[in-house]
Write an enzyme that holds these catalytic residues in place. Structure first.
Site, mmCIF file in Angstrom:
data_model
loop_
_atom_site.group_PDB
_atom_site.id
_atom_site.type_symbol
_atom_site.label_atom_id
_atom_site.label_comp_id
_atom_site.label_asym_id
_atom_site.label_seq_id
_atom_site.Cartn_x
_atom_site.Cartn_y
_atom_site.Cartn_z
ATOM 1 N N ASP A 66 0.838 -1.198 0.000
ATOM 2 C CA ASP A 66 0.000 0.000 0.000
ATOM 3 C C ASP A 66 0.875 1.251 0.000
ATOM 4 O O ASP A 66 0.638 2.183 -0.773
ATOM 5 C CB ASP A 66 -0.920 -0.015 1.221
ATOM 6 N N GLU A 126 -1.833 -5.263 -3.530
ATOM 7 C CA GLU A 126 -0.900 -4.524 -2.687
ATOM 8 C C GLU A 126 0.174 -5.454 -2.120
ATOM 9 O O GLU A 126 1.360 -5.105 -2.098
ATOM 10 C CB GLU A 126 -1.635 -3.827 -1.548
#
Length: 182
Positions: A66, A126
């Site tokens: 992320d 992610e």
């Protein structure tokens, strides 16, 4: 030459050949450390546990990925779209992107796969980017994410013209018109 022979052997004879094929198919490269990518595909519902109770799943890689994606996208937008911020690449966009890449066929989940939950595929994407970052470095992850994912699967010009932050727009409207939004 020796590197390509080694990679061919990994694809053909390694006990992890299926994982090498998955990464090659999804992202177009062969990893150095396949264990990172295997971990990136384990959803917390299917966690394995160490003797001390520590879960083994993709959550830490997801957290790292992320941050890496935010850095890549922010840098890219700063240069290519100076009037926008990274917020327009939303969680739902990442989830849809994970589906388009085909991550849904490879994520290991517990519970029969009825995980049409919020952001399962975006979280896995992610985690894969986190694995890429640890395996190949920031510059590699940056180039791959921009060239092979953003430019291939997302029409950024169209997204910059599309409103996605309706909550903020509603709050702004309420403030402008002296209305209370609850």
């Amino acid at each position: 030459m020796a590197g390509s022979i080694l990679l061919a052997l990994k694809l053909r004879w390694s006990r992890d050949r299926e994982y090498y094929k998955i990464v090659k198919h999804l992202f177009g490269f062969l990893p150095n450390n396949i264990e990172l990518y295997k971990l990136a595909l384990i959803h917390r519902s299917a966690s394995l546990f160490l003797e001390d109770g520590t879960p083994i799943n993709n959550e830490r890689l997801e957290f790292l990925g992320d941050a890496v994606i935010e850095a890549i996208v922010s840098d890219y937008l700063f240069i290519e779209f100076p009037e926008r911020d990274e917020g327009f690449l939303s969680r739902s966009t990442l989830n849809a992107l994970g589906l388009r890449l085909g991550l849904d066929r490879h994520i290991i989940v517990q519970g029969g796969g009825n995980f049409a939950q919020k952001h399962l595929y975006g979280d896995a994407l992610e985690a894969m980017v986190g694995a890429m970052y640890l395996d190949k470095g920031y510059e590699f992850a940056n180039r791959l994410f921009i060239n092979e994912i953003l430019r291939r699967y997302i029409n950024l010009s169209s997204m910059t013209r599309t409103e996605t932050d309706f909550k903020s727009r509603l709050i702004e409207w309420g403030q402008k018109n002296k209305r209370r939004i609850t």
